[in-house]
Design a protein around this motif. Structure first.
Motif, PDB file in Angstrom:
ATOM      1  N   ASP A   1      -5.340 -11.629  18.189  1.00 22.66           N
ATOM      2  CA  ASP A   1      -5.487 -11.104  16.826  1.00 22.66           C
ATOM      3  C   ASP A   1      -4.200 -11.384  16.043  1.00 22.66           C
ATOM      4  OD1 ASP A   1      -5.819  -9.634  14.512  1.00 22.66           O
ATOM      5  OD2 ASP A   1      -6.715  -7.916  15.525  1.00 22.66           O
ATOM      6  N   PRO A   2      -4.322 -12.023  14.868  1.00 22.78           N
ATOM      7  CA  PRO A   2      -3.099 -12.328  14.106  1.00 22.78           C
ATOM      8  C   PRO A   2      -2.404 -11.082  13.554  1.00 22.78           C
ATOM      9  CG  PRO A   2      -5.064 -12.907  12.840  1.00 22.78           C
ATOM     10  CD  PRO A   2      -5.535 -12.521  14.214  1.00 22.78           C
ATOM     11  N   VAL A   3      -3.127  -9.974  13.509  1.00 21.40           N
ATOM     12  CA  VAL A   3      -2.512  -8.758  12.969  1.00 21.40           C
ATOM     13  C   VAL A   3      -1.644  -8.117  14.045  1.00 21.40           C
ATOM     14  CG1 VAL A   3      -2.924  -6.456  12.023  1.00 21.40           C
ATOM     15  CG2 VAL A   3      -4.426  -8.364  11.377  1.00 21.40           C
ATOM     16  N   ARG A   4      -0.350  -8.021  13.764  1.00 16.39           N
ATOM     17  CA  ARG A   4       0.542  -7.328  14.705  1.00 16.39           C
ATOM     18  C   ARG A   4       0.483  -5.832  14.433  1.00 16.39           C
ATOM     19  NH1 ARG A   4       5.724  -9.395  12.641  1.00 16.39           N
ATOM     20  NH2 ARG A   4       4.356  -9.556  10.826  1.00 16.39           N
ATOM     21  N   TRP A   5       0.662  -5.044  15.468  1.00 16.74           N
ATOM     22  CA  TRP A   5       0.791  -3.592  15.305  1.00 16.74           C
ATOM     23  C   TRP A   5       2.274  -3.255  15.370  1.00 16.74           C
ATOM     24  CZ3 TRP A   5      -2.805   0.500  14.715  1.00 16.74           C
ATOM     25  CH2 TRP A   5      -4.116   0.053  14.506  1.00 16.74           C
ATOM     26  N   VAL A   6       2.744  -2.617  14.299  1.00 14.94           N
ATOM     27  CA  VAL A   6       4.147  -2.214  14.241  1.00 14.94           C
ATOM     28  C   VAL A   6       4.195  -0.704  14.372  1.00 14.94           C
ATOM     29  CG1 VAL A   6       6.217  -2.100  12.802  1.00 14.94           C
ATOM     30  CG2 VAL A   6       4.797  -4.182  12.797  1.00 14.94           C
ATOM     31  N   TYR A   7       4.804  -0.232  15.446  1.00 21.80           N
ATOM     32  CA  TYR A   7       4.920   1.212  15.678  1.00 21.80           C
ATOM     33  C   TYR A   7       6.328   1.672  15.307  1.00 21.80           C
ATOM     34  CZ  TYR A   7       0.785   0.158  18.474  1.00 21.80           C
ATOM     35  OH  TYR A   7      -0.444  -0.293  18.889  1.00 21.80           O
ATOM     36  N   LEU A   8       6.396   2.633  14.385  1.00 24.04           N
ATOM     37  CA  LEU A   8       7.688   3.175  13.962  1.00 24.04           C
ATOM     38  C   LEU A   8       7.947   4.504  14.657  1.00 24.04           C
ATOM     39  CD1 LEU A   8       7.327   2.589  10.107  1.00 24.04           C
ATOM     40  CD2 LEU A   8       8.399   1.073  11.811  1.00 24.04           C
ATOM     41  N   ASP A   9       9.185   4.998  14.569  1.00 25.71           N
ATOM     42  CA  ASP A   9       9.470   6.316  15.156  1.00 25.71           C
ATOM     43  C   ASP A   9       9.155   7.456  14.180  1.00 25.71           C
ATOM     44  OD1 ASP A   9      11.653   5.988  13.490  1.00 25.71           O
ATOM     45  OD2 ASP A   9      13.180   6.314  15.045  1.00 25.71           O
ATOM     46  N   ILE A  10       8.490   7.151  13.070  1.00 26.18           N
ATOM     47  CA  ILE A  10       7.932   8.194  12.201  1.00 26.18           C
ATOM     48  C   ILE A  10       6.521   7.774  11.813  1.00 26.18           C
ATOM     49  CG2 ILE A  10       8.898   7.150  10.096  1.00 26.18           C
ATOM     50  CD1 ILE A  10       9.171  10.030   8.984  1.00 26.18           C
ATOM     51  N   GLY A  11       5.636   8.753  11.768  1.00 31.52           N
ATOM     52  CA  GLY A  11       4.261   8.450  11.399  1.00 31.52           C
ATOM     53  C   GLY A  11       3.642   9.585  10.621  1.00 31.52           C
TER      54      GLY A  11
ATOM     55  N   ALA B   1      -5.110   9.252  15.201  1.00 28.74           N
ATOM     56  CA  ALA B   1      -5.031   9.413  13.739  1.00 28.74           C
ATOM     57  C   ALA B   1      -3.655   9.059  13.202  1.00 28.74           C
ATOM     58  CB  ALA B   1      -5.375  10.853  13.351  1.00 28.74           C
ATOM     59  N   ASP B   2      -2.720   8.820  14.104  1.00 32.47           N
ATOM     60  CA  ASP B   2      -1.339   8.568  13.681  1.00 32.47           C
ATOM     61  C   ASP B   2      -1.146   7.100  13.294  1.00 32.47           C
ATOM     62  OD1 ASP B   2       1.325   8.808  13.131  1.00 32.47           O
ATOM     63  OD2 ASP B   2       1.963   9.156  15.201  1.00 32.47           O
ATOM     64  N   ILE B   3      -1.940   6.676  12.323  1.00 29.82           N
ATOM     65  CA  ILE B   3      -1.840   5.314  11.778  1.00 29.82           C
ATOM     66  C   ILE B   3      -1.500   5.449  10.303  1.00 29.82           C
ATOM     67  CG2 ILE B   3      -3.125   3.206  11.222  1.00 29.82           C
ATOM     68  CD1 ILE B   3      -4.894   3.802  13.670  1.00 29.82           C
ATOM     69  N   LEU B   4      -0.509   4.705   9.854  1.00 29.55           N
ATOM     70  CA  LEU B   4      -0.149   4.752   8.431  1.00 29.55           C
ATOM     71  C   LEU B   4      -1.060   3.827   7.637  1.00 29.55           C
ATOM     72  CD1 LEU B   4       3.764   4.702   8.772  1.00 29.55           C
ATOM     73  CD2 LEU B   4       2.232   6.676   8.719  1.00 29.55           C
ATOM     74  N   TYR B   5      -1.100   2.552   8.041  1.00 28.00           N
ATOM     75  CA  TYR B   5      -1.875   1.578   7.276  1.00 28.00           C
ATOM     76  C   TYR B   5      -2.556   0.587   8.203  1.00 28.00           C
ATOM     77  CZ  TYR B   5       1.331   3.419   3.798  1.00 28.00           C
ATOM     78  OH  TYR B   5       2.056   4.259   3.015  1.00 28.00           O
ATOM     79  N   GLU B   6      -3.869   0.452   8.043  1.00 24.05           N
ATOM     80  CA  GLU B   6      -4.614  -0.542   8.811  1.00 24.05           C
ATOM     81  C   GLU B   6      -5.443  -1.416   7.864  1.00 24.05           C
ATOM     82  OE1 GLU B   6      -7.053   1.332  11.790  1.00 24.05           O
ATOM     83  OE2 GLU B   6      -7.424  -0.541  12.855  1.00 24.05           O
ATOM     84  N   ARG B   7      -5.769  -0.862   6.682  1.00 23.59           N
ATOM     85  CA  ARG B   7      -6.685  -1.554   5.765  1.00 23.59           C
ATOM     86  C   ARG B   7      -6.021  -1.947   4.448  1.00 23.59           C
ATOM     87  NH1 ARG B   7      -8.920   3.372   6.728  1.00 23.59           N
ATOM     88  NH2 ARG B   7      -8.677   3.854   4.523  1.00 23.59           N
ATOM     89  N   SER B   8      -4.733  -1.712   4.293  1.00 21.05           N
ATOM     90  CA  SER B   8      -4.110  -1.899   2.977  1.00 21.05           C
ATOM     91  C   SER B   8      -3.330  -3.206   2.848  1.00 21.05           C
ATOM     92  CB  SER B   8      -3.195  -0.711   2.662  1.00 21.05           C
ATOM     93  OG  SER B   8      -3.962   0.472   2.582  1.00 21.05           O
ATOM     94  N   ASN B   9      -3.623  -4.146   3.745  1.00 19.47           N
ATOM     95  CA  ASN B   9      -3.037  -5.493   3.645  1.00 19.47           C
ATOM     96  C   ASN B   9      -1.518  -5.501   3.591  1.00 19.47           C
ATOM     97  OD1 ASN B   9      -5.620  -6.729   3.564  1.00 19.47           O
ATOM     98  ND2 ASN B   9      -5.786  -6.091   1.419  1.00 19.47           N
ATOM     99  N   TYR B  10      -0.911  -4.726   4.477  1.00 23.16           N
ATOM    100  CA  TYR B  10       0.552  -4.788   4.564  1.00 23.16           C
ATOM    101  C   TYR B  10       0.967  -6.059   5.314  1.00 23.16           C
ATOM    102  CZ  TYR B  10       1.936  -0.346   2.541  1.00 23.16           C
ATOM    103  OH  TYR B  10       2.195   0.661   1.651  1.00 23.16           O
ATOM    104  N   ARG B  11       2.119  -6.595   4.917  1.00 20.62           N
ATOM    105  CA  ARG B  11       2.715  -7.735   5.609  1.00 20.62           C
ATOM    106  C   ARG B  11       4.178  -7.408   5.888  1.00 20.62           C
ATOM    107  NH1 ARG B  11      -0.316 -12.399   5.128  1.00 20.62           N
ATOM    108  NH2 ARG B  11       1.482 -13.745   5.533  1.00 20.62           N
ATOM    109  N   LEU B  12       4.664  -7.761   7.052  1.00 18.11           N
ATOM    110  CA  LEU B  12       6.081  -7.560   7.381  1.00 18.11           C
ATOM    111  C   LEU B  12       6.603  -8.850   8.021  1.00 18.11           C
ATOM    112  CD1 LEU B  12       6.075  -3.873   8.762  1.00 18.11           C
ATOM    113  CD2 LEU B  12       7.116  -4.673   6.621  1.00 18.11           C
TER     114      LEU B  12
END
Ligand code: PLP
Length: 375
Positions: A277-287, A326-337
């Motif tokens: 999957d080209p979408v990477r999952w970025v996990y931060l220490d705040i959610g 439920a601890d997901i910030l953005y999955e559908r908002s087309n973020y890019r990093l």
């Protein structure tokens, strides 16, 4: 990110996650709002960020305060606010809270129901009361829904009743929804309130105040109109509907006073991919549970900065560190990093001065509450 916060982060390298908050920015925001709306009395909505350092600075600037609960009333008093400068603006108050506020000298209360009005008559006798009207929250990224306010017809009956109960029927309020991005929402709400004003005057009740609530937006991922655009729309509508008989005008900004004064500094815990999957999952220490609760429904879209900004980017989902789906910030908002982003990198979440610190959970998954630095 402003220089003062950037310097603090570079010099101090505080442990993450933490909020770094520039108190001087609060003063600048407050002055900008006051300059844009010189006829309005500003009641800072304490719930946006109740830090004592913020209340202290606002007391020095002669701000008034909108309190949502008795603890907020007491925090304002402790900061040196006069009881007469505090409005108890929640329409849902415990009897004990009404009594304590009234005993402390607070004499302005919101309500939107028969039962709350009866509670106020009994436990805050003689107080100034204002009724909250239900208005459209279209255009708001964080709408306040149908939970608060009532119909115009009901408000009319309630204000008549307030006088009979020995209270002072002082005015009307509304809230167009938080992070409101359209000026027309205020114009429509003012028109609605003005009609009821006239109607009640004909019925012998002379209201003196319109409370326009908060809602003024902060720049997150997308641009928003500035305070001047809202001020022009508000003054245009107030003048059109009230003419020379201008009532007291109150505003209760929360987000727009403190939102852009804070930055959350966080750390990347993990960057992963699910197969190819080209979408990477970025996990931060705040959610979601560490304070970024307004990402619920991906409603508030924060901006991020990273050490690799300017480099090539790719699509990401961004999530918090807990073992909760439920601890997901953005999955559908087309973020890019940036593609170079990796574990251990520090990232900043911009404009997190409002509605973050107090939303942080206590020790969920063992994580400490968000650390706060007021500079
Ligand atoms: C939350 C709240 C505010 C502040 O709203 P913002 O959108 O943060 O400006 C103002 N008034 C009342 C009654 C509120 O509940």
């Amino acid at each position: 990110m402003n220089n003062k916060i950037a310097r603090f982060l570079a010099d101090r390298q505080p442990a993450t996650p933490c909020l770094v908050f520039d108190i001087d920015r609060v003063e600048a925001n407050f002055r900008a709002i006051r300059d844009a709306l010189p006829l309005a009395q500003i009641y800072y909505a304490v719930k946006a960020n109740p830090a004592p350092q913020i209340l202290d600075r606002l007391v020095k600037l002669d701000s008034r305060f909108d309190a949502a609960g008795i603890e907020e009333v007491e925090a304002c008093l402790a900061a040196g606010a006069a009881p007469s400068a505090i409005s108890f603006g929640n329409t849902i108050k415990k009897i004990s809270a009404i009594r304590r506020a009234h005993e402390a000298g607070v004499d302005m209360f919101a309500f939107d129901s028969d039962e709350e009005l009866a509670k106020l008559a009994e436990h805050a006798p003689g107080a100034r009361v204002y009724c909250r009207i239900l208005v459209e929250n279209d255009g708001a990224d964080w709408p306040l829904s149908r939970k608060f306010g009532t119909t115009v017809a009901h408000a009319r009956a309630l204000m008549l009743r307030a006088g009979e109960l020995g209270l002072d029927p002082f005015g009307l309020s509304f809230h167009v929804g938080s992070q409101q991005t359209t000026t027309g929402s205020y114009e429509a709400a003012i028109a609605k309130v003005a009609m009821l004003f006239t109607d009640l005057r004909d019925a012998g009740v002379n209201l003196r105040m319109v409370n326009l609530g908060g809602g003024f937006p902060v720049r997150y991922r997308d641009e928003v109109p500035g305070i001047d655009a809202f001020a022009n729309a508000i003054m245009g509508a107030m003048t059109e509907h009230f003419g020379n008989a201008m009532p007291d005008m109150l505003i209760e900004p929360g987000r727009s006073v403190v939102g852009d004064a804070g930055v959350v500094s966080a750390e990347v815990v993990l960057v992963s991919r699910k197969g190819d999957d080209p979408v990477r999952w970025v996990y931060l220490d705040i959610g979601r549970f560490g304070g970024l609760a307004e990402t619920e429904g991906e409603a508030i879209k924060y901006r991020f900065t990273t050490p690799h900004d300017g480099g090539e980017t790719g699509p990401v989902a961004i999530a918090g560190p807990t073992c909760d789906g439920a601890d997901i910030l953005y999955e559908r908002s087309n973020y890019r990093l940036p593609l170079a982003l990796a574990s251990g990198d520090r990232v900043e979440v911009l404009a997190t001065g409002a509605y973050v610190t107090t939303y942080a959970s206590q020790r969920f998954n063992g994580f400490a509450p968000l650390a706060e630095h007021y500079i």
